[in-house]
Write an enzyme that holds these catalytic residues in place. Structure first.
Site, mmCIF file in Angstrom:
data_model
loop_
_atom_site.group_PDB
_atom_site.id
_atom_site.type_symbol
_atom_site.label_atom_id
_atom_site.label_comp_id
_atom_site.label_asym_id
_atom_site.label_seq_id
_atom_site.Cartn_x
_atom_site.Cartn_y
_atom_site.Cartn_z
ATOM 1 C CE LYS A 161 54.379 36.499 39.201
ATOM 2 N NZ LYS A 161 54.980 35.646 40.082
ATOM 3 C CD GLU B 159 55.014 29.227 37.589
ATOM 4 O OE1 GLU B 159 55.666 29.018 38.386
ATOM 5 O OE2 GLU B 159 54.952 30.459 37.306
#
Length: 312
Positions: free
Chosen positions: A164, A171
């Site tokens: 993550k 991102e």
């Protein structure tokens, strides 16, 4: 099965409802009594009944350890704690070892999906043992999007949060590229409808993505984004990704640049740029914009060249 869910904020609250919609009984606990299903952690655990009990945490990283301390006294052999928040992956092995003393299992789960997750499902990256993953699998199935994607058992303890972390680092880079492209288009006289350009990329383009879709959505009501200040926080995971790159000698120039761009967004008048401007003036005679105009005798200058004292 019953699930205890601790932390019912924007993510946790929506996750509770999605899990319930799948037919799983959820007992939520939050310090905000108005949204909580229980009066305390002890009350929540009591409502879960017989084991194996599963308690899922959706908490800021600074509250995880104290919550684990409480849960260790409330849970027992065969129970499982899931940390689904944005915790730092290096803490997971310590947390797992700490709970294992009481026979409590531990899973770390990176959760992506934001406020849209309740409707679209959440991407889940899981770290931990095969037996613990199998026990919690009904909850994972309830949360993930329909279809073959959106869930991965990434490895042992720590793998979920590490995956993550890297996801969020990527991102950062993608968001920064879209933002820089938007600014460049806005600055060009040739382009008269920037929102339409972004919208045209939603199909048939190699930059097609959910982030692009969100850009288009943001520009629908505010085409020039005039209502938004150019300030962006970082959740911490961008920093951790850069740190991991340094530790593993893996170059991450795009992610690192995106992280530093967020730091720049917090400065109304970036101090470093003062020196850049001064150097450009020294070597090239380029004009500088004075922060505070010098005091001058207005009788000595023509009105057209005088600097306004109202400039900020």
């Amino acid at each position: 099965m019953k699930l205890g869910l601790v932390g019912l904020g924007k993510m946790g609250g929506n996750m509770r409802q999605r899990i319930r919609d799948a037919g799983i009984d959820v007992v939520g606990y939050d310090r905000n009594a108005e949204i909580s299903d229980s009066d305390s952690l002890a009350d929540m655990v009591a409502q879960l009944g017989e084991g194996p009990r599963v308690v899922w945490l959706m908490l800021p990283v600074q509250f995880v350890k104290q919550t684990l301390d409480e849960l260790k006294d409330l849970l027992g052999e065969g129970d499982i704690v899931v940390d689904g928040g944005n915790s730092k992956w290096i803490n997971d092995k310590n947390n797992a070892a700490y709970l294992s003393d009481a026979g409590i299992g531990y899973l770390d789960v990176g959760v992506s999906g934001g406020v849209w997750g309740r409707q679209n499902g959440y991407a889940l990256m899981v770290g931990g043992s095969d037996p613990d993953v199998a026990t919690v699998m009904p909850v994972f199935e309830a949360l993930k999007p329909e279809g073959d994607y959106g869930f991965v058992h990434a490895g042992g303890v720590g793998a979920g949060h590490f995956a993550k972390m890297v996801h969020n680092g990527i991102e950062y880079g993608m968001m920064q590229s879209l933002a820089e492209g938007w600014e460049l288009l806005m600055a060009a006289d040739e382009v008269t409808d920037v929102p339409a350009v972004f919208a045209s990329w939603q199909e048939g383009s190699v930059v097609k993505s959910w982030l692009l879709d969100l850009c288009v959505l943001a520009m629908k009501d505010d085409p020039k984004l005039d209502k938004i200040r150019g300030f962006a926080e970082d959740s911490g995971e961008g920093r951790w990704t850069v740190e991991a790159g340094v530790d593993l000698a893996v170059p991450t120039p795009a992610i690192t640049a995106a992280l530093y761009a967020r730091f720049s967004s917090r400065q109304e008048d970036p101090p470093a740029m003062k020196l850049v401007s001064a150097m450009r003036n020294q070597f090239g005679g380029h004009a500088v914009v004075e922060d505070k105009p010098a005091v001058v005798d207005e009788s000595d200058v023509d009105e057209s060249t005088a600097q306004s004292s109202d400039a900020s």
